[in-house]
Design a protein around this motif. Structure first.
Motif, short mmCIF file in Angstrom:
data_model
loop_
_atom_site.label_atom_id
_atom_site.label_comp_id
_atom_site.label_asym_id
_atom_site.label_seq_id
_atom_site.Cartn_x
_atom_site.Cartn_y
_atom_site.Cartn_z
N ASP A 231 0.77 -1.28 -0.14
CA ASP A 231 0.01 0.09 -0.13
C ASP A 231 0.80 1.24 0.22
O ASP A 231 0.58 2.04 -0.51
N GLN A 269 -1.63 6.35 -6.42
CA GLN A 269 -2.76 5.61 -5.79
C GLN A 269 -4.06 5.61 -6.92
O GLN A 269 -4.18 6.45 -7.76
N GLY A 274 -5.15 1.13 -2.32
CA GLY A 274 -3.79 0.89 -3.03
C GLY A 274 -3.88 -0.63 -3.58
O GLY A 274 -5.02 -0.99 -3.65
#
Length: 301
Positions: A231, A269, A274
């Motif tokens: 992420d 992003q 993510g």
């Protein structure tokens, strides 16, 4: 616990307990103290080379096989100290035209007879517990250096703090190695995921790629940490069972691996959050019907 108390609990002699404690320490499962033993752990704990060399050996081999496939002919890299990076060095001996800068005697030894690899060692003071050169001499010798990649290991890795180690001198040299590299590749088996130690060496946002092994199904901590690292934009390559072995992959070829891809540029992003770690079942579901039928037929055979 004292040896006497341990002998009472397990109903055996202190001589037997002392032998067992010595064997358990070699596996990294406890730390011996005068007259007894304590559980491992804590921010300042660091196992010596004999203990580390017996931990997660199959995983380190698979990680080293995969990481070696990232190195190209004629490249200049830095390789830090550690048992996993030692395994990597053994596989780099076949990459022609390679230049390896290292502060590790173990890495240098693994490449000593590779006639197509140039080894450059830092200066510094020898730290006997991990056979690494540390101190101001090591750091000063790295000033002005620039290479394509740094391959580093450590004592722990978390998404919050990145890579860390238990020794201040080792951490300082690792940071100097990172400063010399355009990309940072961390080699860490699943036992280090979610473990935080005293000195930060590489912040998460500086780590380009993590090469690790597949965590066991019951290891929720490692799986959660992998997702958190992904992420934050870390490219994750997971060595599969096909990546293990003692032979180095040929230059330019990479052993089997599973990448957790990042959508678009690093740190970017996408809507909905993510990157996600995909299970094997999900990947199979996404295959075309004909491919799934072929796999099912192979299984029946």
């Amino acid at each position: 616990m004292s040896l006497r108390e341990l002998a009472r609990v397990v109903q055996t002699s202190e001589v037997t307990v002392r032998r067992d404690v010595r064997a358990l320490e070699a596996e990294g499962l406890l730390d011996r103290r005068h007259g007894g033993a304590v559980l491992p752990g804590g921010f300042t704990r660091e196992s010596g080379f004999p203990q580390k060399s017996h931990l997660a050996t199959a995983e380190k081999t698979a990680i080293a096989d995969l990481a070696a496939g990232l190195v190209e002919e004629g490249e200049a890299i830095v390789v830090g100290a550690g048992t996993t990076t030692q395994e990597l060095a053994r596989r780099l001996a076949r990459v022609p035209g390679l230049t390896v800068v290292t502060n590790s005697l173990l890495v240098a030894q693994a490449l000593a007879h590779a006639n197509r690899v140039e080894v450059v060692m830092t200066g510094g003071t020898l730290r006997g517990s991990n056979y690494a050169l540390v101190g101001s001499g090591a750091e000063q010798s790295l000033q002005g250096l620039r290479v394509s990649r740094a391959f580093l290991s450590g004592s722990g890795l978390t998404a919050e703090r990145g890579l860390s180690t238990s020794n201040m001198l080792s951490a300082s040299v690792d940071r100097a190695l990172v400063q010399a590299a355009a990309e940072v590749v961390v080699l860490a088996d699943h036992t280090k995921l979610g473990t935080d130690t005293m000195f930060q060496t590489v912040p998460t946002d500086v780590i380009t790629r993590l090469v690790t092994d597949e965590p066991p199904a019951h290891d929720d901590r490692a799986a959660t940490e992998l997702q958190a690292l992904a992420d934050q934009g870390v490219q994750i390559a997971v060595a599969g069972s096909g990546g293990a072995g003692g032979e180095a992959p040929p230059a330019g070829r990479q052993p089997p691996r599973r990448d957790v891809p990042l959508p678009g540029p690093r740190r970017s992003q996408v809507s909905g959050g993510g990157p996600q770690l995909r299970s094997t079942a999900r990947v199979l579901e996404e295959q075309p019907q004909s491919e799934r039928a072929r796999v099912a037929d192979l299984r029946r055979r």
